[in-house]
Design an enzyme around this catalytic site. Sequence first.
Site, PDB file in Angstrom:
ATOM      1  N   CYS A  96       0.844  -1.192   0.000  1.00 18.80           N
ATOM      2  CA  CYS A  96       0.000   0.000   0.000  1.00 18.80           C
ATOM      3  C   CYS A  96       0.878   1.241   0.000  1.00 18.80           C
ATOM      4  CB  CYS A  96      -0.894  -0.015   1.244  1.00 18.80           C
ATOM      5  SG  CYS A  96      -1.896   1.455   1.481  1.00 18.80           S
ATOM      6  N   CYS A  97       0.502   2.238  -0.809  1.00 23.13           N
ATOM      7  CA  CYS A  97       1.120   3.564  -0.708  1.00 23.13           C
ATOM      8  C   CYS A  97      -0.009   4.576  -0.549  1.00 23.13           C
ATOM      9  CB  CYS A  97       2.031   3.868  -1.894  1.00 23.13           C
ATOM     10  SG  CYS A  97       1.210   4.032  -3.494  1.00 23.13           S
ATOM     11  N   ALA A  98       0.222   5.824  -0.887  1.00 28.79           N
ATOM     12  CA  ALA A  98      -0.784   6.851  -0.612  1.00 28.79           C
ATOM     13  C   ALA A  98      -2.049   6.665  -1.450  1.00 28.79           C
ATOM     14  CB  ALA A  98      -0.199   8.237  -0.836  1.00 28.79           C
ATOM     15  N   SER A 104       3.948   2.148  -4.591  1.00 28.63           N
ATOM     16  CA  SER A 104       3.633   0.730  -4.402  1.00 28.63           C
ATOM     17  C   SER A 104       3.904  -0.076  -5.664  1.00 28.63           C
ATOM     18  CB  SER A 104       2.179   0.553  -3.955  1.00 28.63           C
ATOM     19  OG  SER A 104       1.287   1.145  -4.871  1.00 28.63           O
ATOM     20  N   TYR A 125      -3.779   3.962   0.486  1.00 26.45           N
ATOM     21  CA  TYR A 125      -4.305   4.316   1.805  1.00 26.45           C
ATOM     22  C   TYR A 125      -5.543   5.195   1.688  1.00 26.45           C
ATOM     23  CZ  TYR A 125      -4.791   6.742   6.239  1.00 26.45           C
ATOM     24  OH  TYR A 125      -5.311   7.284   7.391  1.00 26.45           O
TER      25      TYR A 125
END
EC number: 2.9.1.3
Length: 364
Positions: A96-98, A104, A125
């Site tokens: 997971c990234c932003a 990611s 996220y």
Amino acid sequence: MQERHTEQDYRALLIADTPIIDVRAPIEFEQGAMPAAINLPLMNNDERAAVGTCYKQQGSDAALALGHKLVAGEIRQQRMDAWRAACLQNPQGILCCARGGQRSHIVQSWLHAAGIDYPLVEGGYKALRQTAIQATIELAQKPIVLIGGCTGSGKTLLVQQQPNGVDLEGLARHRGSAFGRTLQPQLSQASFENLLAAEMLKTDARQNLRLWVLEDESRMIGSNHLPECLRERMTQAAIAVVEDPFEIRLERLNEEYFLRMHHDFTHAYGDEQGWQEYCEYLHHGLSAIKRRLGLQRYNELAARLDAALTTQLTTGSTDGHLAWLVPLLEEYYDPMYRYQLEKKAEKVVFRGEWAEVAEWVKAQ
């Protein structure tokens, strides 16, 4: 390589406590994260800031090139080792990234090149956060029964024992009073809300849930505040009030605030520092309500607290704390709670001792 991108997918991740390898920078993670997430960033805070500045000044291609330059060689290898270990330890996990963007995907591609196929959250996220917010809004619409009662009534334990209970204070890592802090630091507001949403989703998924059982809380629990959608529903909820004898309440408070907190502090810090931390904890709690007690009464109770601590240190007995705890309950906490309860008297649907309230709640 798989991606998860529907709201049902996102909810399933939260319900299952799916391990999330969150590759955002630490500063982003601290501001808000999912309950089962571990932070193994692609870039640290300084690297992220440098890439962000480059992006604004020179555009995406230059920023991407700088990112690859900053995360190269030994730094890249160290982070690859950490991701690889996390993937092997959490084979059912997800990246997971932003926003499910480059970070990611870059980590996913590097892992793939190393022979590890690992899925990512499409939407990142932000998508999980929106799912958590929406889930809380929806689930808060179910009926709620609040457990009320004066300090020491065992409200939290009663909630914990219900299959449809959600321990708001436990999730907030704070017991809601001046003496409410625990040894665990409170989460950021967003992380608290995410944890609450996940707990509500899991509780709802385990049963055909008809109503929630919650403790009668104010808007703030320490530094965390309840989501407005839930707080609004709680103001309309029925209340069952625990009315236990004063002596039983004192026994509970002695166990929770003196015996257990002393044990927890010494377990965490050792005997000497643990004792100092425990003393500071009690003095800080009393000091927090100094203005409401008035300076003279505060000084009297603080002196009794000091005497009680001396007795506890030399004999191990916590009985001396009654000298300041009893007047604190009789003059401050009990009148305050009764005043608050009077303002919502029409919401009270049941009163009884702890076991009677527990039985009544089960019948609802």
